[in-house]
Design a protein around this motif. Sequence first.
Motif, PDB file in Angstrom:
ATOM      1  N   THR A 375      55.380 118.085 179.853  1.00  0.00           N
ATOM      2  CA  THR A 375      56.301 116.999 180.208  1.00  0.00           C
ATOM      3  C   THR A 375      57.469 117.539 181.023  1.00  0.00           C
ATOM      4  N   ASN A 377      58.174 120.833 183.404  1.00  0.00           N
ATOM      5  CA  ASN A 377      57.608 122.059 183.990  1.00  0.00           C
ATOM      6  C   ASN A 377      58.615 122.836 184.840  1.00  0.00           C
ATOM      7  N   GLN A 395      50.651 115.746 184.129  1.00  0.00           N
ATOM      8  CA  GLN A 395      50.834 115.511 182.700  1.00  0.00           C
ATOM      9  C   GLN A 395      49.556 115.016 182.046  1.00  0.00           C
ATOM     10  N   LEU A 425      52.251 116.781 174.800  1.00  0.00           N
ATOM     11  CA  LEU A 425      51.208 115.874 175.319  1.00  0.00           C
ATOM     12  C   LEU A 425      49.994 115.763 174.396  1.00  0.00           C
TER      13      LEU A 425
END
Length: 443
Positions: A375, A377, A395, A425
């Motif tokens: 989510t 980077n 994502q 995630l």
Amino acid sequence: MKRLVILGGGESGVGTALLGKAKGYDVFVSDKGEIKQNYKDVLIHNEIKWEDKQHSESLILNADIIMKSPGIPDKVELIQKIKTAGINVVSEIEFASHYTDATLVAITGSNGKTTIASLTHHILKQELDVGLAGNIGDSFAKQILEKNHQNYVLEVSSFQLDDIQDFKPHIAILTNISPDHLDRYDYKFENYIASKFRIIENQTEDDYFIYDADDEVISEWLENNPIKSQKLPFSLTKEFENGAYIKEENIIINIDNNHIIMPIKKLALDGKHNVKNAMAASTAAHLLKIRKQTIRESLENFQGVEHRLENVLRINKVQYINDSKATNVNATYFALESMQAPTVWIVGGVDKGNDYREVFQFVNEKVKAIICLGTDNTKLMQTFGNMVDVIIETQFMSEAVKIAYKIASAGDNVLLSPACASFDLFENYEDRGRQFKEAVRKL
């Protein structure tokens, strides 16, 4: 009747509840989250009282003993109240170990625990009655109740070791120590190190400590802290009178002049770290009098652990590899080190204060493209942006795999080795690995 309260209604919690009930405790299970239906069914069937989505202090603070799930940090207000009330808090391995006379082989370390535990169990089960528990499979407590094996191989985390008192494995294995979970240890590496070494604190001179002598953190700690157990180091660079080492492409394991020799090229698993895993597991097996031939054959046919450098499929001459279990940088270091071809690397997730410098040499040498899957980077993009020609963020696992498919050419690897936790995630690293495999199969 003594009251046993269990915080956390997962595998270890429910296993402890069953064992506690069988041993005559008044048992109560409390979970702040929701207990999964399959565990609820077990509790109801066994008439064990439970609650979820809350912790009722009045039902907890009257306990004689509390078993807390390894996932609950000591900082939590409820735990502080329990400690203030002077109630004894233990981990599942501590509670369960009081109800077995089995020989225990316990394995801890930042990386490699699951592979060594699975490999040790794989070798031992050829000749012994042995269970595999701890962080793997059915809980230790439940197995003691139902199977009561004569031997157990236990994968134990630092969190489980934090709440031991008398827990004493006959053979303790420490794989390596690199900074991990520091948020649980006041961001002090020395606290985390001390936690790992608790695995040997109750050992006597009749017990054994198998450890990686190439690990500077372990070696330094042993120089400054005398221990009672018999030391059996393993190393890729040094030789020992007692321990495991390499000579002319062979692993040599020597205990009191009794040797085992195993050609490295015959090992089922590739990579230097797997040579070490084989050394640790074989040393334990040798101590437990497993025949040399059995040890050799087991090392040759061991299939490895799911989500740990697991070869998924080869598509258009590109090998897809699932290393979702790499939840820290050190684990990813081993993965990248073992790559023999240009690699498209899928990385990212919840960063635990990662320092990526240790993988720079492999990124420069072997990585042709990076796909950031998380989510947030930003840190990855900043760290690796100038090192590779292609760096992309997404994502969605399905998208990450499709991008990798487009970038990779014949002879390349596509490696999922996230170096991060998965909770942004995915449900956990297993979920992340399964989604990767599914996406690869759909290509």
